[in-house]
Design an enzyme around this catalytic site. Sequence first.
Site, PDB file in Angstrom:
ATOM      1  CE1 TYR A 160      -3.565   2.883   0.393  1.00 27.19           C
ATOM      2  CE2 TYR A 160      -3.021   3.139   2.459  1.00 27.19           C
ATOM      3  CZ  TYR A 160      -3.381   3.895   1.464  1.00 27.19           C
ATOM      4  OH  TYR A 160      -4.025   4.780   2.182  1.00 27.19           O
ATOM      5  CG  ASP A 203      -3.915   1.807  -3.770  1.00 22.89           C
ATOM      6  OD1 ASP A 203      -3.711   2.593  -4.348  1.00 22.89           O
ATOM      7  OD2 ASP A 203      -4.333   2.205  -2.384  1.00 22.89           O
TER       8      ASP A 203
END
Lengths: 260, 260
Positions: free
Chosen positions: B111, B152
């Site tokens: 992330y 992400d």
Amino acid sequence: MKIATWNVNSVRTRLEQIINWLTENYVDVLCLQETKVIDHDFPRIAFESLGYYPYISGQKSYNGVALISRQPLTDVNIGFGSILPDLASSWDEQKRVISGIFEGVRIVNLYVPNGSSIGSEKYEYKLSWLKILREYLQTLLLLNPDISLCGDFNIALEDIDINSQVKIANHIMASEQERQALKDVISLGFADAFRKFNSAGENYSWWDYRTAAFKRNLGWRIDHHYLTPSLYERAQSCIIDIEPRKLVQPSDHTPVIVEF
Amino acid sequence: MKIATWNVNSVRTRLEQIINWLTENYVDVLCLQETKVIDHDFPRIAFESLGYYPYISGQKSYNGVALISRQPLTDVNIGFGSILPDLASSWDEQKRVISGIFEGVRIVNLYVPNGSSIGSEKYEYKLSWLKILREYLQTLLLLNPDISLCGDFNIALEDIDINSQVKIANHIMASEQERQALKDVISLGFADAFRKFNSAGENYSWWDYRTAAFKRNLGWRIDHHYLTPSLYERAQSCIIDIEPRKLVQPSDHTPVIVEF
DNA sequence: GCCAGACTAG
DNA sequence: CTAGTCTGGC
């Protein structure tokens, strides 16, 4: 005359349920507690569209009371201060009292402090608040002998008003001091309308959201209608409507309706 | 082997949607980001009941990553520090990295920091973080040539990965510095799996909650799968499943699935 | 602007 | 358990 009391735990969250209930249950005055909204944001139009006149006293986040009336009310007053002008204004910071006259009867709508736990600061506030309430009602009685007093009292007057699972000894909403303070209030000349018609236990108006209390009927009767003598004489019924408590996302309280 | 990446924006809020998606979409490893929960409160049993093995690294409120695997993973490591022991431990305060080996392939789930706005402190952190990431992957590559890197990335590598409504010049997630930092990472020997199969625009994995961005397909492709050469060769498909973004109370991201 | 979690209150 | 607000992220 039909009067209902209902702690709705947020008038905005519960608006649809309240409107539905009002369309299915005709009442002259609906007394709401825990509206939890400042006056500017109160959803007046929803009630006005149904033909009701809203009278409101709210604050941000907590407390808040309202009278939703089929006819315009007269002599509406908000808080204790309007009736007890010598009282410190701090007593009206929490919006817990609203009152008005409908067809000659003074309707008083209360949200009595919860008190948190016995001995706490909030508990002392609750006891003091009930003393002020007595003075307030005493003064109102000088002006009008017919008072219909209702609301969320956060007190179960008798053990029968509490489910048997509760260890009542020194429980908030059931302590001797709280009960005595409430008895001091009603001794001004009020009587519990519900008990005129029903002496049975297991009749409750509030069930904690936690531990599936409603499903197991582990409730408390803490929402009341107290009537002065001639109204009490005239009273035809006083019922608890548990249907709204069955809905999804309900208030933890359910309406209590008196007719006289 | 099928691997999915999905920023779920709270694993607890989205649990039912994730479980439903997993039952309808078989994957070997599901890589979650923004779980937003400490390890103690991660809903492991929900995944274990489905036959998955969860490996988690979370914190209170923010960030948090997890690998949900069909088979037990080996050589699981959490954070940069386990691979780069000389690194200041502060780089692992934010839970953004988790990795493990599935059938000989090292799965890395990231992330990447969002960066807030260009020039901000968080932006500098993002750029520095990407430099550490390069070192981290460089070290992992010495141990295993087959790495499937996903997550992400909070960066759209090309203009075609961004809807045309966006003024791209100096936009966070699209700045030259961010793109270069990510290119420096993938230049270690990775390739974008999605672009092996699809060169078209208007394929997005994230749509802002605001301004009805999803309804108007104003999205960004910022969730990626990057593969080392032999995995890239083997890759059979890489698709974005927009269905979960259509649900009520969706994550703002939707899953991206690679198969090789 | 829209969402999530922490916190506070009942 | 369920409100409200607040904060913070994107």
